[in-house]
Design a protein around this motif. Sequence first.
Motif, PDB file in Angstrom:
ATOM      1  N   THR A  89      61.829 -32.220  -0.322  1.00 45.20           N
ATOM      2  CA  THR A  89      62.736 -33.311  -0.641  1.00 45.20           C
ATOM      3  C   THR A  89      62.208 -33.997  -2.147  1.00 45.20           C
ATOM      4  N   PHE A  90      60.793 -33.942  -2.254  1.00 42.44           N
ATOM      5  CA  PHE A  90      60.465 -34.534  -3.688  1.00 42.44           C
ATOM      6  C   PHE A  90      60.769 -33.454  -4.665  1.00 42.44           C
ATOM      7  N   ILE A  91      60.528 -32.301  -4.454  1.00 43.94           N
ATOM      8  CA  ILE A  91      60.978 -31.144  -5.291  1.00 43.94           C
ATOM      9  C   ILE A  91      62.458 -31.123  -5.838  1.00 43.94           C
ATOM     10  N   CYS A  92      63.441 -31.552  -4.773  1.00 43.25           N
ATOM     11  CA  CYS A  92      64.766 -31.647  -5.015  1.00 43.25           C
ATOM     12  C   CYS A  92      64.934 -32.873  -6.121  1.00 43.25           C
ATOM     13  N   ALA A  93      64.286 -33.953  -5.753  1.00 47.89           N
ATOM     14  CA  ALA A  93      64.441 -35.151  -6.614  1.00 47.89           C
ATOM     15  C   ALA A  93      64.064 -34.866  -7.907  1.00 47.89           C
ATOM     16  N   VAL A  94      63.120 -34.171  -8.044  1.00 42.44           N
ATOM     17  CA  VAL A  94      62.681 -33.819  -9.545  1.00 42.44           C
ATOM     18  C   VAL A  94      63.629 -32.883 -10.119  1.00 42.44           C
TER      19      VAL A  94
END
Length: 228
Positions: free
Chosen positions: A195-200
């Motif tokens: 999820t955080f990878i997607c956000a970045v």
Amino acid sequence: MCHVIVTCRSMLWTLLSIVVAFAELIAFMSADWLIGKAKPPSSEDMDNRTGGSQEPYHPTLGIYGRCTRISHMQLSRRDTLCGPYAENFSEIASGFWQATAIFLAVGIMILCAVAFVSVFTMCVQSIMKKSIFNVCGLLQGIAGLFLILGLILYPAGWGCQKAISYCGPYASAYKLGDCSLGWAFYTAIGGTILTFICAVFSAQAEIATSSDKVQEEIEEGKNLICLL
């Protein structure tokens, strides 16, 4: 006029957003968060089955569901019964698990909304003069925080009576006892990281769809723009 803009980075972000939402949803609904201590087959199972000794089985326990094996004497076989042990929210085994359910549910709803919107980013790249990729990336970051809170609180509930019945008397907050972690817990952790990878990565999707090459294609009058 709607310009359909497809780039490798924007498509990858869309696919990852959908995968993350489904992964978290499946993990939340699964009963395989905790794998209970081995239970030997009952004497009825042994009497109704042929072919030697039977291996013990491991019941599983989720946030609001569980899986266990039951005997079908007429059919002479054992089967697995899965379903919710809690008929309503207040019957979830631990207050910590209730909080976990709330945080995970909020995070998953945000992720599902982003996944739905991401499909339309090929045609719509901005809303109210704000980049839809940046807005979705911000929402994914917020969803990730909710997921982290849920996953931190979940082990605090291992000392509840329900968990002790599966994991033995040595189970307590943040101590598994005789249990082990199931695939659903690891899937939730992996989904949170992703999820955080997607956000970045949403920033890269924004850059790819607003590059000079895209603007040149638009100025040439093309409605379908596909770029690497």
